[in-house]
Every structure is written in structure tokens, then in C-alpha cells.
Design a protein around this motif. Structure first.
Motif, short mmCIF file in Angstrom:
data_model
loop_
_atom_site.label_atom_id
_atom_site.label_comp_id
_atom_site.label_asym_id
_atom_site.label_seq_id
_atom_site.Cartn_x
_atom_site.Cartn_y
_atom_site.Cartn_z
N ILE A 4 0.84 -1.19 0.00
CA ILE A 4 0.00 0.00 0.00
C ILE A 4 0.88 1.25 0.00
O ILE A 4 0.65 2.20 -0.75
CB ILE A 4 -0.94 0.00 1.23
CG1 ILE A 4 -1.90 -1.18 1.13
CG2 ILE A 4 -1.71 1.31 1.30
CD1 ILE A 4 -2.80 -1.33 2.35
N GLY A 5 1.93 1.20 0.84
CA GLY A 5 2.85 2.33 0.91
C GLY A 5 3.54 2.58 -0.44
O GLY A 5 3.62 3.72 -0.91
N ILE A 6 4.02 1.51 -1.04
CA ILE A 6 4.71 1.66 -2.33
C ILE A 6 3.77 2.23 -3.38
O ILE A 6 4.15 3.13 -4.14
CB ILE A 6 5.26 0.30 -2.80
CG1 ILE A 6 6.34 -0.18 -1.85
CG2 ILE A 6 5.82 0.42 -4.21
CD1 ILE A 6 6.83 -1.57 -2.15
N ALA A 7 2.56 1.69 -3.43
CA ALA A 7 1.60 2.17 -4.43
C ALA A 7 1.34 3.66 -4.23
O ALA A 7 1.29 4.44 -5.20
CB ALA A 7 0.30 1.37 -4.34
N ALA A 8 1.19 4.05 -2.96
CA ALA A 8 0.95 5.47 -2.68
C ALA A 8 2.14 6.31 -3.13
O ALA A 8 1.98 7.38 -3.74
CB ALA A 8 0.68 5.67 -1.20
N LEU A 9 3.33 5.82 -2.84
CA LEU A 9 4.56 6.52 -3.23
C LEU A 9 4.64 6.69 -4.74
O LEU A 9 4.90 7.76 -5.27
CB LEU A 9 5.77 5.73 -2.72
CG LEU A 9 7.12 6.41 -2.88
CD1 LEU A 9 7.15 7.67 -2.02
CD2 LEU A 9 8.25 5.47 -2.47
N VAL A 10 4.39 5.59 -5.46
CA VAL A 10 4.42 5.64 -6.93
C VAL A 10 3.36 6.61 -7.43
O VAL A 10 3.60 7.37 -8.38
CB VAL A 10 4.22 4.24 -7.53
CG1 VAL A 10 4.04 4.33 -9.02
CG2 VAL A 10 5.40 3.34 -7.19
N ALA A 11 2.19 6.58 -6.78
CA ALA A 11 1.12 7.49 -7.21
C ALA A 11 1.58 8.94 -7.10
O ALA A 11 1.38 9.74 -8.02
CB ALA A 11 -0.13 7.25 -6.37
N ILE A 12 2.23 9.25 -5.98
CA ILE A 12 2.72 10.62 -5.79
C ILE A 12 3.79 10.96 -6.84
O ILE A 12 3.76 12.03 -7.45
CB ILE A 12 3.28 10.81 -4.37
CG1 ILE A 12 2.16 10.66 -3.35
CG2 ILE A 12 3.94 12.17 -4.23
CD1 ILE A 12 2.62 10.68 -1.92
N CYS A 13 4.70 10.02 -7.06
CA CYS A 13 5.76 10.26 -8.05
C CYS A 13 5.16 10.49 -9.44
O CYS A 13 5.56 11.40 -10.17
CB CYS A 13 6.71 9.07 -8.13
SG CYS A 13 7.75 8.92 -6.69
N LEU A 14 4.18 9.67 -9.78
CA LEU A 14 3.54 9.83 -11.10
C LEU A 14 2.85 11.18 -11.19
O LEU A 14 2.92 11.86 -12.20
CB LEU A 14 2.52 8.71 -11.34
CG LEU A 14 3.08 7.39 -11.86
CD1 LEU A 14 1.96 6.37 -11.99
CD2 LEU A 14 3.76 7.57 -13.20
N TRP A 15 2.18 11.54 -10.11
CA TRP A 15 1.48 12.82 -10.11
C TRP A 15 2.47 13.95 -10.31
O TRP A 15 2.25 14.87 -11.09
CB TRP A 15 0.71 12.97 -8.80
CG TRP A 15 -0.10 14.22 -8.76
CD1 TRP A 15 -1.35 14.42 -9.29
CD2 TRP A 15 0.28 15.47 -8.19
NE1 TRP A 15 -1.77 15.70 -9.09
CE2 TRP A 15 -0.79 16.37 -8.40
CE3 TRP A 15 1.41 15.91 -7.51
CZ2 TRP A 15 -0.74 17.69 -7.96
CZ3 TRP A 15 1.45 17.22 -7.08
CH2 TRP A 15 0.38 18.09 -7.31
N LEU A 16 3.60 13.88 -9.58
CA LEU A 16 4.63 14.90 -9.73
C LEU A 16 5.16 14.91 -11.15
O LEU A 16 5.35 15.97 -11.75
CB LEU A 16 5.78 14.63 -8.75
CG LEU A 16 5.50 15.00 -7.30
CD1 LEU A 16 6.64 14.52 -6.41
CD2 LEU A 16 5.33 16.50 -7.15
N LEU A 17 5.37 13.73 -11.70
CA LEU A 17 5.87 13.63 -13.07
C LEU A 17 4.93 14.34 -14.03
O LEU A 17 5.35 15.13 -14.88
CB LEU A 17 6.02 12.16 -13.47
CG LEU A 17 6.44 11.92 -14.93
CD1 LEU A 17 7.89 12.28 -15.14
CD2 LEU A 17 6.19 10.47 -15.34
N LEU A 18 3.63 14.04 -13.88
CA LEU A 18 2.68 14.59 -14.83
C LEU A 18 2.44 16.08 -14.63
O LEU A 18 2.24 16.82 -15.58
CB LEU A 18 1.34 13.84 -14.73
CG LEU A 18 1.30 12.46 -15.37
CD1 LEU A 18 -0.08 11.86 -15.20
CD2 LEU A 18 1.63 12.54 -16.85
#
Lengths: 330, 245, 290
Positions: free
Chosen positions: C148-162
Motif C-alpha cells: 500500500i505504501g509503495i503504491a501510494a509513493l508511486v502514485a505521488i511520483c507519477l502525479w509529480l511527473l505529470l
């Protein structure tokens, strides 16, 4: 039709009718039967893919519904006639729902919805064990006896299938030459224009779906009597992909294409499975190759090859015949 | 009774107001020209009249009958035909087949899955006649892919006329044509009898002015000037719209 | 009580995995306008490759997380190759592209069967995350919380990327209006390759970190692809938020459905999707399918 075409047709018909006498081995006669009912399936899918410009990746679902319905009813003790009729009715009813849901969009949307519907049906076939017996499938015992004739032997089943096949081909030919067929092709090419000309595009597509469903269900019933068994594998995405491959490999929007395509896929599958276990890999590879290299299919492609020669055929890559209808019915 | 009456037609896409309360009254047999610079909303107006777009407000009446909520596919049956700015013909077929499809659109036979279309002589004969009327009878059986742009424009007109419309909407029929082709189309249009009311959108003033009796000038979705040819040409607002001052 | 809590945690975990899987699928769909039917098999390929790196081959053995990243890179490269060599030959022909992705998915699936055989491979939970956390009467498996933590982290990274990078802006422009993007000078075809590779990497990563929970077996691709499809149809194409919300919804539907009504689990899963398709074809957050 030209004289050459008529003669060719006559020869083909003669060959088909006398097939068990020159392809004496039961194995080959059975392969021929398979080609015939898969050809019916392919003709059904082609009605949508080739003539309506609607690519369905879920048609194995409809095929499976007819097969499962037949098997289930037979196992429940009902007679052949009743089971077949009921299976057709259930199949057509399902097709109507399928169509109503899928025709919300055309183009990619249609592919997605039909894919999803096919997956639902597969999931149901796999999990709804109380009805479908899940992975174990349902066995069918015996075949119908039209006019008291037994269909137990390979030859007799072949002739029954051939009869149904020829009937289907005649009906599809009439359909394609009819005003409705012309209207259907029109909706494939210019749906907006068709509306402006007074056609009811959605309704035309809906009835095309129903006709496609009818052919698919007929094929499904023949299938289950042939194999005497039905399992979820028949409803899987690979099965929907196989029939699409039959259509595009032979040539969509032609009458001969799906038949040739069915022959090709069934033969390759039968022959190949004898040598390699990796049929799916080959299926995928052929799929990719045909879509990229010869999108209009083998029948038109071979004709073009014959006329133009190899280099010119590969150089002039025409846009895919799988039509780009990006528009839902207004 | 007017042939076509449009009252208070409005259409917006999100925040963009494309049509802002357009009123139009076209008399039977009239030749009306709708002009305006790019982006004036002319094609959108057509799309609203034919029903391809639903208006946010306002009404469309065809010979007194309110067709505002009639689906687009019914309007040809009520006598409305149109051509398109971008050619949208059936590229894979012959001219004959294209026009036959147009005829079939209004016929009950279009639902028939059993007849052989090629043998419906009443349809194919009528199609040939319609093709001859636009001067393309000599190439009626040619595949569309082998025709010129100008010929295709005339096929479009043939298709629209084949439906015996009472109101014909032409969207930039002269677009992209050479001088000779324009003359051919012009002659074809002039030959259309007065029982057909014609409303034409055109960008190209030279050719179109000749044809029109009354002109409506559209700009940013509103009617700016309307009147006879002479009135509109003389009006200072016309200059303003086109030249910006 | 614990049963429900565990079911909820599992649902969120599964939702997290689905997010990793469908974020890429959604971006590809939004940018290239095609449902990438290879996505399920990329998930499976990543799982197999990652498992091999973990279990070790030709003497090399990797730590769980390193293996996961390596697997993601390998599959990303594969995805990029597919896009450049195959999909790019059919520019603008979306229907043909979809069929090609279908063909590739069959090839990948059979390839996995050839190389790794028919028996499921279990992937051991990384050692330091093998335990449980207790909170009152509730017991949470540590690894699932980690996912869950990793998914959240990736979600934030993707959001920042976009949202915050130039690349992200270009991707968003491409999703909104590819024609306009080209006119403005954005190399849309390069973007296609990048996004396809990124999507493949995410799918593969999800596949291997999902390994300890789902294990790796033939047919994994057929199980995951429809779920990604449902997520994207529910959440809308090209929408990160949509993938997030959709993944959670599907995670819950799938787990609760399996637990409570196993026979009709698929039906429960697809019913909302069908409803959305009928009522709002562009999904809850997305733009029109065409």
C-alpha cells in the motif's frame, strides 16, 4: 458472376459434396467438419467486422452461450430438438443484450465493451460451477437424428454440417447483396452521412448484430455436437481472437475470406498441435504478421500479389480494411 | 408559410457560444446565401438545422412543422437534404452505388435483407437519371476513387437532389474547385427547379453572389446583416465584418 | 471482526497493485488511444523475470527489491521495442494496433509457458517484511501494508511527473490533443515510446511485488488484464485520479466478491463497469473514448 467464377464454384461444390470419398481418413473428414462450422462462425463475425466495421473481441462468448445452453439442456434430460431451439433462443436473447450494450459506442469503444462482455461470460463459465460445472465442463452424449438418420459417424456429421454451412453461405450471400446489406456497408464507411440520408444507423447495426449472433449460435451448436463437450476454454479471449484472426487472415468484407481464413486457422492449429505445443505463440505471431503485412487478408492480398508481384505488394501498403469508424450512431 | 424558419437558435460548447440567437426565414423557392468569415458559425448553424446538433434553445420549422426535436435521420424523410463541406462519399463504391444509397435512404426497401439490390431497376434507373442531371451520366459506373474532386462535388449534389428535397442545404459547394469545375456546379445549381428551396453557405463571394437572391451575413454566431444582394453589399457593416473596419 | 479488517486491508493492497498495473494502461490509452491488450502479459512477464532474478540464475541472485527494479527495466525495454518495431508501423490505425497488442500478448504468454513451465512459482515475501503488526485486536500483514505504501509513493511520483515536469506537461498535452501537441513541436511519437515503456515498467513492477501474494502462474495475464480494463473504464482513460479511485473500487469489489459470492465474483466486478459504460462511456473522470 463470370463464367470462370461459376466453374470454380461448381468444382468447389463438387469437391465438398464428395469429400469423404477422396479424403477417406476419418481424421481429415473431422478437420473438414471443423473448418465448416468455424467458417460459419467466421462469417458471423465478418458481418460485423468486415461489413459493419465493428470489431468484436467477445464473440466467443455468444458462441459459448449457445454451446453451454445446448449441453446444459441435454444433460438436464431434454431432447435434441428442444435443446437446439432453446439454445438458439437463449443465444439470440443474449445477442440482443450484447448488442444493446456494445453499440453505445463504435470504434475502440465497441472493442472494449465486447472484450469486457466476453470476459464476463468467460468468468461466469469458469466460476458459476453450479450451472457450468466450471473447468470440468459439460459432456454431451449423442447427436440429433434428423429424419431418423444417425449423425454418429464422421461422414454423416460432415454432411449435416455441410448442409447447414451451404445454407448459411446462401443466406449471407443474399444478405450482402440486399439493400440492407448495402446500408450496413454504408454505415461502416460514412455513418454520419448515412444518418443525413435518412438511415437509422443504430438500428441497422443492431440487426446486423442479431444476424451475426444467429450464425454464431448455429456454429456454437454444431461445435458442441462435434466435440461432445464444452468447457470455459471455448469462451476465452483466445477463442474470440482466433475467430477474428480467421476473418482478417482470409479477408474481411468478402464472402470467401472468412471461409479461407477458417480453413487456414483450423488446419494450422490441427497440424501444428501435432508437432509443437505452442499454438498460442504461433497464433499471436501470425496475427501480428497479418495485421502489419497484409491487413486486407489473404484472399485479396494473394490476388494482389498475383497481379503485382511481391515487391510491389509489400511497398504499397494499403490502409487496413478494418474500417475506422470512430463515430457512434447519432 | 415559409419553407424554413429558424427562431432564436442558440448553441454553446462549454464556454464557447457558437450560435447566439439566430433567426432566419426562408421563403419557398428562394435562393438564400449565408456568408460570413471563418468561425462565424455557418456550418454549426447547418448542423443545428439538420439535427446533427441539438440546440440549447430556439426552434427549427420546416414548412410550418416544428422539427426541433425530430431526430436527424427523420429529417430527410420530411424533405430536407444537405451536402457537406468536406466530401463524405462512399469512396469504395461507384457513383451509381453512391446515388443509389441516397435513393434507398428514403425507401422502405432499405430494411429489406432479401432482395438483390442490383436488380431493383426502379432504384437504379432513378439513380442514373439523377446522375445525368448533374452531367455525369457518362461515368456513372466509375468507382469514386477514379473521379476528380469536381466530379465528386457534383455526385454529392446528385445524391441530395435524388432525394427530391423541398429544402436543400449546400455547405460550400464551390470549395476547392477549379474555374471550370465551378462553372459546371454553378450550371447544375441554376438548373434546379423552383420547387426546391436552396440555402447555401459559401465563402467565395464571387461565384455565390451571382446565385443568391437574399443574403444573410453571419458573424460570431449572430446575424449581422440581412437583405437583398444589393442591400447587403452596400451595407457598411458588411465591410466591417470582412475587413475589420 | 478480524476477518473483515483483513479483507479490507487485502482489498486496499490489491487496489494498490491494480493501481500500479492500470496507471500505465490508462496513460497508454489516454495518449495513444488504444487499450494495450499486452498489459496483462507484461505484468506476468515482470513477475516471472523478477522471480527468476530472486531465485537466481546463472549464479546471479538478487535482493527482492533490486530484482523488482531490474525486472521492470527489462520489461520496459521490451515494451519500448514492441512500440517502436510493431506499433509504430501502424500510425493512426488504432484498431490494427489493438489487434497487434493482442497478438503480442499471446506470444508473451506462451513464451512464459515455454520458459517457466506450467507449475506456479511462489515468490517468498522479502524477509524483513514477513511479519505482522498488531493494533489492538487487529492483525495486519506487514508486506501488504508495504505494498500500500509503495503504491501510494508511486502514485505521488507519477502525479509529480505529470504535473510538475516538462515531460509530464508534454504527456498531458498529448492526451488532450495530439494534433495540437504536434503542431506545438512536441515529438508525440517519442512520447508514445516513453509512455509505453513507462507503462510496461509499472506493470512489470506490480507483477513482481505482487508475487508473494498472487504467486506467478500461467494465466496470470488473463486474470489481470480484465481487471485493468474495468479500472480504466470506471476511472476514465488518461486520468491518474481515475486509475486511483477505480483501482480501489475494483480492489474492494474483487476481494469482497471472491469472499462472499465466489460463483458470481466476475459478475459483481463487471456490473458497475457495464453500468458506467451504458450511462457514462467516458468513465467517472475521463474524456470521451473517441
Amino acid at each position: 458472376m463470370s463464367t470462370r467464377a461459376t466453374i470454380a464454384l461448381g468444382v468447389a461444390l463438387l469437391a465438398l459434396v464428395t469429400l469423404p470419398y477422396w479424403l477417406t481418413q476419418i481424421y481429415y473428414v473431422n478437420v473438414a467438419s471443423q473448418i465448416l462450422f468455424y467458417a460459419i462462425f467466421a462469417l458471423g463475425v465478418n458481418l460485423l467486422l468486415g461489413y459493419a466495421g465493428l470489431v468484436s473481441l467477445g464473440h466467443a462468448g455468444l458462441f459459448g452461450i449457445a454451446s453451454y445452453a445446448t449441453a446444459y439442456l441435454l444433460a438436464a434430460g431434454f431432447g435434441h430438438t428442444l435443446s437446439i431451439v432453446a439454445a438458439l433462443i437463449i443465444g439470440l436473447f443474449s445477442t440482443a443484450i450484447f448488442a444493446a450494450l456494445s453499440l453505445r459506442t463504435a470504434g475502440i469503444g465497441f472493442i472494449m465493451i465486447t472484450l469486457a462482455l466476453g470476459e464476463i461470460l468467460w468468468g461466469l463459465a469458469y466460476r458459476w460451477i453450479s450451472i457450468t460445472n466450471g473447468d470440468n465442463g459439460i459432456s454431451v452424449h449423442g447427436r440429433p437424428q434428423p429424419f431418423g438418420l444417425s449423425l454418429a459417424s464422421a461422414n454423416s456429421f460432415y454432411y449435416a454440417t455441410l448442409f447447414v454451412f451451404l445454407l448459411c453461405v446462401i443466406v449471407v450471400t443474399i444478405f450482402v447483396r440486399s439493400p440492407f446489406g448495402a446500408a450496413l456497408k454504408g454505415t461502416r464507411d460514412q455513418p454520419r452521412r448515412m444518418t443525413a440520408l435518412g438511415y437509422h444507423v443504430w438500428m441497422i447495426r443492431f440487426w446486423a448484430c442479431m444476424f451475426s449472433g444467429l450464425l454464431t449460435c448455429i456454429a456454437g451448436i454444431l461445435f458442441v455436437y462435434y466435440t461432445q463437450f464444452i468447457s470455459p476454454q471455448t469462451v476465452a479471449l483466445t477463442s474470440s481472437a482466433e475467430v477474428v484472426l480467421m476473418v482478417i487472415s482470409g479477408g474481411p468484407a468478402t464472402l470467401l475470406g472468412p471461409i479461407v481464413g477458417a480453413g487456414l486457422v483450423v488446419v494450422v492449429k490441427s497440424v501444428v498441435s501435432g508437432f509443437i505445443e505452442r499454438w498460442n505463440f504461433l497464433l499471436g505471431a501470425i496475427f501480428v504478421a497479418i495485421v502489419i503485412l497484409m491487413p486486407e487478408g489473404l484472399v485479396p492480398g494473394t490476388v494482389r500479389l498475383w497481379k503485382l508481384g511481391w515487391r510491389k505488394t509489400m511497398a504499397r501498403r494499403r490502409p487496413a480494411v478494418i474500417a475506422k469508424t470512430g463515430e457512434p450512431a447519432p | 408559410m415559409t419553407a424554413l424558419t429558424v427562431s432564436g437558435l442558440r448553441k454553446s460548447f462549454g464556454g464557447l457560444h457558437v450560435t447566439k440567437g439566430v433567426n432566419l426565414n426562408v421563403e419557398p423557392g428562394e435562393r438564400r446565401l449565408i456568408i460570413g468569415p471563418n468561425g462565424a458559425g455557418k456550418t454549426t448553424l447547418f448542423n443545428l438545422i439538420t439535427g446533427e446538433l441539438t440546440p440549447d434553445d430556439g426552434s427549427v420549422k420546416l414548412f410550418g412543422e416544428d422539427i426541433t426535436h425530430t431526430p436527424a435521420r427523420r429529417r430527410p424523410h420530411l424533405g430536407m437534404a444537405r451536402t457537406y463541406q468536406i466530401i463524405t462519399l462512399f469512396a469504395r463504391d461507384t457513383i451509381m452505388r453512391n446515388v443509389t444509397l441516397a435513393l434507398l435512404g428514403l425507401s422502405k426497401s432499405r430494411w429489406n435483407p432479401l432482395m438483390d439490390l442490383a436488380r431493383q431497376h426502379h432504384l437504379t434507373d432513378a439513380a442514373r437519371q439523377a446522375i445525368e442531371r448533374v452531367g455525369l451520366g457518362h461515368i456513372a459506373d466509375r468507382p469514386l476513387a477514379q473521379t476528380s474532386y469536381g466530379e465528386r462535388r457534383r455526385v454529392e449534389i446528385a445524391m441530395a437532389l435524388a432525394q427530391n428535397p423541398k429544402v436543400l442545404l449546400l455547405d460550400e459547394p464551390y470549395a476547392g474547385l477549379s474555374i471550370d469545375e465551378r462553372r459546371d456546379v454553378h450550371d447544375t445549381l441554376l438548373a434546379i427547379p423552383r420547387d426546391v428551396t436552396i440555402v447555401m453557405i459559401e465563402h467565395n463571394m464571387d461565384v455565390a453572389l451571382d446565385f443568391a437572391e437574399r443574403i444573410t451575413l453571419l458573424h460570431f454566431g449572430e446575424v449581422i446583416v440581412e437583405g437583398t444582394r444589393a442591400e447587403v453589399v452596400a451595407d457598411p457593416r458588411t465591410r466591417e465584418v470582412y475587413l475589420g473596419h | 471482526m478480524n476477518f473483515w479488517i483483513l479483507l479490507t486491508v487485502n482489498s486496499i493492497t490489491f487496489g494498490g497493485l491494480l493501481f500500479l498495473l492500470s496507471a500505465g494502461f490508462s496513460l497508454i490509452f489516454g495518449l495513444m488511444r488504444i487499450p494495450n491488450l499486452t498489459h496483462g502479459s507484461l505484468f506476468m512477464l515482470g513477475a516471472y523475470v523478477g522471480a527468476t532474478f530472486i531465485i537466481g540464475f546463472i549464479g546471479l541472485k538478487f535482493d527482492f527489491w533490486i530484482a523488482a527494479i531490474l525486472a521492470a527495466l527489462v520489461v520496459a525495454a521490451f515494451g519500448a521495442l514492441c512500440e517502436r518495431l510493431l506499433l509504430r508501423r501502424l500510425p493512426g490505425d488504432q484498431l490494427a494496433q489493438v489487434l497487434v497488442t493482442l497478438g503480442i500478448s499471446f506470444m508473451v504468454a506462451d513464451f512464459c509457458l515455454m520458459v517457466w513451465g506450467g507449475d506456479p512459482i511462489s515468490v517468498a515475501t522479502p524477509q524483513h517484511l514477513g511479519g505482522f503488526i498488531r493494533y489492538g485486536i487487529a492483525v495486519f500483514p506487514l508486506y501488504r501494508l508495504a505494498i500500500i505504501g509503495i503504491a501510494a509513493l508511486v502514485a505521488i511520483c507519477l502525479w509529480l511527473l505529470l504535473e510538475r515536469t516538462r515531460l509530464g506537461a508534454m504527456i498531458r498535452a498529448g492526451v488532450d490533443d495530439p494534433e495540437m501537441a504536434r503542431v506545438v513541436g512536441i515529438r508525440v511519437s517519442q512520447l508514445f515510446t516513453i509512455v509505453f515503456a513507462l507503462g510496461s515498467a509499472l506493470a512489470a513492477f506490480a507483477g513482481i511485488i505482487g508475487g508473494p501474494i498472487l504467486s506467478v502462474y500461467p494465466g496470470l495475464d488473463q486474470d489481470m488484464l480484465p481487471l485493468a480494463l474495468v479500472v480504466v473504464i470506471l476511472g476514465g482513460t488518461g486520468s491518474l485520479l481515475g486509475s486511483f479511485v477505480g483501482s480501489l473500487i475494483v480492489g474492494f469489489l474483487y476481494n469482497f466478491g471472491q469472499a462472499l459470492l465466489p460463483e458470481l465474483a466476475y459478475f459483481i466486478l463487471f456490473l458497475p463497469m457495464l453500468l458506467v459504460l451504458v450511462v457514462r462511456p467516458q468513465g467517472l473522470f475521463g474524456r470521451q473514448l473517441q
